[in-house]
Design a protein around this motif. Structure first.
Motif, PDB file in Angstrom:
ATOM      1  N   PHE A  61     -32.217   1.372   9.881  1.00 23.78           N
ATOM      2  CA  PHE A  61     -32.516   2.790   9.656  1.00 23.78           C
ATOM      3  C   PHE A  61     -33.724   3.228  10.473  1.00 23.78           C
ATOM      4  CE2 PHE A  61     -35.364   5.681   7.314  1.00 23.78           C
ATOM      5  CZ  PHE A  61     -34.607   6.847   7.378  1.00 23.78           C
ATOM      6  N   LEU A  62     -34.791   2.440  10.437  1.00 19.57           N
ATOM      7  CA  LEU A  62     -36.005   2.798  11.166  1.00 19.57           C
ATOM      8  C   LEU A  62     -35.761   2.821  12.678  1.00 19.57           C
ATOM      9  CD1 LEU A  62     -38.633   0.743   9.132  1.00 19.57           C
ATOM     10  CD2 LEU A  62     -38.368   3.227   9.150  1.00 19.57           C
ATOM     11  N   THR A  63     -35.009   1.849  13.158  1.00 19.21           N
ATOM     12  CA  THR A  63     -34.717   1.795  14.589  1.00 19.21           C
ATOM     13  C   THR A  63     -33.916   3.021  15.033  1.00 19.21           C
ATOM     14  OG1 THR A  63     -34.741  -0.629  14.581  1.00 19.21           O
ATOM     15  CG2 THR A  63     -33.599   0.456  16.412  1.00 19.21           C
ATOM     16  N   THR A  64     -32.905   3.364  14.253  1.00 18.35           N
ATOM     17  CA  THR A  64     -32.077   4.531  14.580  1.00 18.35           C
ATOM     18  C   THR A  64     -32.898   5.818  14.535  1.00 18.35           C
ATOM     19  OG1 THR A  64     -30.097   3.450  13.691  1.00 18.35           O
ATOM     20  CG2 THR A  64     -30.029   5.846  13.925  1.00 18.35           C
ATOM     21  N   LEU A  65     -33.734   5.945  13.505  1.00 21.05           N
ATOM     22  CA  LEU A  65     -34.567   7.140  13.356  1.00 21.05           C
ATOM     23  C   LEU A  65     -35.521   7.282  14.538  1.00 21.05           C
ATOM     24  CD1 LEU A  65     -35.723   9.539  11.738  1.00 21.05           C
ATOM     25  CD2 LEU A  65     -37.197   7.880  10.536  1.00 21.05           C
ATOM     26  N   LEU A  66     -36.197   6.210  14.882  1.00 20.17           N
ATOM     27  CA  LEU A  66     -37.176   6.266  15.971  1.00 20.17           C
ATOM     28  C   LEU A  66     -36.506   6.493  17.322  1.00 20.17           C
ATOM     29  CD1 LEU A  66     -39.438   3.343  14.725  1.00 20.17           C
ATOM     30  CD2 LEU A  66     -40.078   5.763  14.813  1.00 20.17           C
ATOM     31  N   ASN A  67     -35.371   5.842  17.546  1.00 17.56           N
ATOM     32  CA  ASN A  67     -34.631   6.065  18.795  1.00 17.56           C
ATOM     33  C   ASN A  67     -34.200   7.521  18.926  1.00 17.56           C
ATOM     34  OD1 ASN A  67     -32.909   2.828  18.933  1.00 17.56           O
ATOM     35  ND2 ASN A  67     -34.887   3.463  19.753  1.00 17.56           N
ATOM     36  N   SER A  68     -33.835   8.139  17.794  1.00 15.45           N
ATOM     37  CA  SER A  68     -33.400   9.540  17.832  1.00 15.45           C
ATOM     38  C   SER A  68     -34.535  10.481  18.203  1.00 15.45           C
ATOM     39  CB  SER A  68     -32.813   9.953  16.475  1.00 15.45           C
ATOM     40  OG  SER A  68     -33.839  10.120  15.496  1.00 15.45           O
ATOM     41  N   GLN A  69     -35.775  10.023  18.025  1.00 16.53           N
ATOM     42  CA  GLN A  69     -36.951  10.811  18.388  1.00 16.53           C
ATOM     43  C   GLN A  69     -37.539  10.360  19.723  1.00 16.53           C
ATOM     44  OE1 GLN A  69     -37.953  13.480  16.400  1.00 16.53           O
ATOM     45  NE2 GLN A  69     -36.010  12.987  15.383  1.00 16.53           N
ATOM     46  N   GLN A  70     -36.756   9.602  20.485  1.00 13.32           N
ATOM     47  CA  GLN A  70     -37.103   9.187  21.846  1.00 13.32           C
ATOM     48  C   GLN A  70     -38.207   8.129  21.900  1.00 13.32           C
ATOM     49  OE1 GLN A  70     -34.895  10.450  24.041  1.00 13.32           O
ATOM     50  NE2 GLN A  70     -34.123  11.499  22.220  1.00 13.32           N
ATOM     51  N   TYR A  71     -38.335   7.330  20.843  1.00 10.62           N
ATOM     52  CA  TYR A  71     -39.266   6.201  20.882  1.00 10.62           C
ATOM     53  C   TYR A  71     -38.506   4.930  21.212  1.00 10.62           C
ATOM     54  CZ  TYR A  71     -42.550   9.281  18.439  1.00 10.62           C
ATOM     55  OH  TYR A  71     -43.365  10.334  18.100  1.00 10.62           O
ATOM     56  N   GLN A  72     -39.128   4.043  21.952  1.00  8.63           N
ATOM     57  CA  GLN A  72     -38.590   2.708  22.159  1.00  8.63           C
ATOM     58  C   GLN A  72     -38.991   1.837  20.973  1.00  8.63           C
ATOM     59  OE1 GLN A  72     -39.811   1.186  25.971  1.00  8.63           O
ATOM     60  NE2 GLN A  72     -38.802   2.804  27.121  1.00  8.63           N
ATOM     61  N   VAL A  73     -38.140   0.919  20.578  1.00  6.95           N
ATOM     62  CA  VAL A  73     -38.377   0.137  19.371  1.00  6.95           C
ATOM     63  C   VAL A  73     -38.255  -1.360  19.647  1.00  6.95           C
ATOM     64  CG1 VAL A  73     -37.638  -0.311  16.997  1.00  6.95           C
ATOM     65  CG2 VAL A  73     -37.503   2.009  17.918  1.00  6.95           C
ATOM     66  N   LEU A  74     -39.226  -2.113  19.127  1.00 10.12           N
ATOM     67  CA  LEU A  74     -39.152  -3.570  19.075  1.00 10.12           C
ATOM     68  C   LEU A  74     -39.066  -3.950  17.605  1.00 10.12           C
ATOM     69  CD1 LEU A  74     -42.021  -4.488  21.582  1.00 10.12           C
ATOM     70  CD2 LEU A  74     -39.559  -4.529  22.039  1.00 10.12           C
ATOM     71  N   SER A  75     -38.013  -4.666  17.209  1.00  5.51           N
ATOM     72  CA  SER A  75     -37.800  -4.983  15.793  1.00  5.51           C
ATOM     73  C   SER A  75     -37.964  -6.463  15.525  1.00  5.51           C
ATOM     74  CB  SER A  75     -36.389  -4.540  15.363  1.00  5.51           C
ATOM     75  OG  SER A  75     -36.247  -3.139  15.457  1.00  5.51           O
ATOM     76  N   PHE A  76     -38.655  -6.760  14.419  1.00  5.26           N
ATOM     77  CA  PHE A  76     -38.854  -8.143  13.987  1.00  5.26           C
ATOM     78  C   PHE A  76     -38.740  -8.215  12.468  1.00  5.26           C
ATOM     79  CE2 PHE A  76     -41.079  -7.744  17.981  1.00  5.26           C
ATOM     80  CZ  PHE A  76     -40.786  -8.925  18.647  1.00  5.26           C
ATOM     81  N   SER A  77     -38.311  -9.369  11.978  1.00 11.76           N
ATOM     82  CA  SER A  77     -38.249  -9.592  10.529  1.00 11.76           C
ATOM     83  C   SER A  77     -39.299 -10.591  10.068  1.00 11.76           C
ATOM     84  CB  SER A  77     -36.852 -10.094  10.135  1.00 11.76           C
ATOM     85  OG  SER A  77     -36.553 -11.313  10.801  1.00 11.76           O
ATOM     86  N   ALA A  78     -39.922 -11.295  11.014  1.00 12.05           N
ATOM     87  CA  ALA A  78     -40.930 -12.304  10.688  1.00 12.05           C
ATOM     88  C   ALA A  78     -42.240 -11.974  11.403  1.00 12.05           C
ATOM     89  CB  ALA A  78     -40.449 -13.702  11.087  1.00 12.05           C
ATOM     90  N   GLY A  79     -43.351 -12.343  10.763  1.00  7.39           N
ATOM     91  CA  GLY A  79     -44.657 -11.961  11.270  1.00  7.39           C
ATOM     92  C   GLY A  79     -45.097 -12.685  12.524  1.00  7.39           C
ATOM     93  N   LEU A  80     -44.882 -13.995  12.598  1.00 10.63           N
ATOM     94  CA  LEU A  80     -45.378 -14.774  13.731  1.00 10.63           C
ATOM     95  C   LEU A  80     -44.761 -14.331  15.058  1.00 10.63           C
ATOM     96  CD1 LEU A  80     -47.231 -16.974  14.750  1.00 10.63           C
ATOM     97  CD2 LEU A  80     -45.472 -18.671  14.190  1.00 10.63           C
ATOM     98  N   PRO A  81     -43.428 -14.195  15.132  1.00 11.75           N
ATOM     99  CA  PRO A  81     -42.857 -13.718  16.405  1.00 11.75           C
ATOM    100  C   PRO A  81     -43.371 -12.335  16.793  1.00 11.75           C
ATOM    101  CG  PRO A  81     -41.144 -14.645  14.998  1.00 11.75           C
ATOM    102  CD  PRO A  81     -42.383 -14.545  14.158  1.00 11.75           C
TER     103      PRO A  81
END
Length: 227
Positions: free
Chosen positions: A17-37
């Motif tokens: 959801f966050l990735t889709t929302l941000l992409n729709s506002q012309q932001y590039q997104v890097l997504s992670f589920s874990a803190g270290l990476p």
């Protein structure tokens, strides 16, 4: 080039959801589920902003925030299902710039994203909100072109809030910066002086538009009010 926002969220549905929302506002997104990476990625590929969930798969988000702040000052908005004042205060004391509790509206989140991405123009000397103008060089404050007398403490609080515009500052952050570490855990000091600032600077002190209270947490200067 579009701003890059790092999303650190271990719930796949929320991450999508966050990735889709941000992409729709012309932001590039890097997504992670874990803190270290995510930390490792920031070393080589800095982001303009971070959206951080506190419940990560490999560490607690509060610890992740502490580790980040030891070497990096990228703005961080915490997005969490943890609603307690203690969690909010701890995150802000650990260096978060803002705290949004789930569930939230897309419009609210994007408003906070835009606020935290704003940059002060190089060389800008004046701080402005509404019809209030603060000149840190002359240490003067004007409202609607008329000079306003502030006590030293009132001025110091206002300057602190303006330098951290749209960021929530906890009572203890304000107390430490303005009064000193010996005065932590005395939020009544801050409340009295913020009330005085509202009397001098707000059109309606009982319903302030700019000097906002974050209940149980602290204060925020909301410099951009929708028209």
């Amino acid at each position: 080039m579009a701003d890059t926002i790092l999303v650190l969220e271990d719930d796949p549905a929320m991450q999508s959801f966050l990735t889709t929302l941000l992409n729709s506002q012309q932001y590039q997104v890097l997504s992670f589920s874990a803190g270290l990476p995510a930390l490792q990625s920031l070393v080589s590929q800095p982001a303009a902003l971070i959206l951080l969930d506190l419940g990560l798969s490999d560490m607690d988000g509060q610890l992740w925030l502490q580790q980040l702040r030891s070497w990096c000052d990228i703005p961080v908005i915490v997005i969490s299902a943890r609603h307690s004042e203690q969690d909010k205060v701890q995150a802000l004391d650990n260096g978060a710039n803002d705290y949004v509790t789930k569930p939230f509206s897309a419009a609210e989140l994007m408003a906070r994203v835009r606020a935290n991405l704003r940059k002060v123009a190089p060389g800008q000397q004046l701080f402005v909100f509404g019809d209030v103008q603060l000149d840190p060089i002359s240490r003067t404050v004007q409202r609607a072109g008329q000079q306003v007398h502030l006590t030293k403490t009132e001025y110091d609080i206002l300057l602190l809030l303006m330098r951290h515009c749209d960021k929530v500052l906890t009572h203890n952050q304000i107390l430490t910066q303005v009064w000193g570490k010996a005065y932590v855990d005395r939020p009544e000091y801050v409340r009295v002086h913020v009330a005085q600032l509202r009397q001098k600077l707000e059109a309606n002190p009982a319903a302030p538009m700019y000097l906002k209270t974050e209940p149980g947490v602290g204060y925020r200067l909301a410099a951009n009010i929708p028209g």
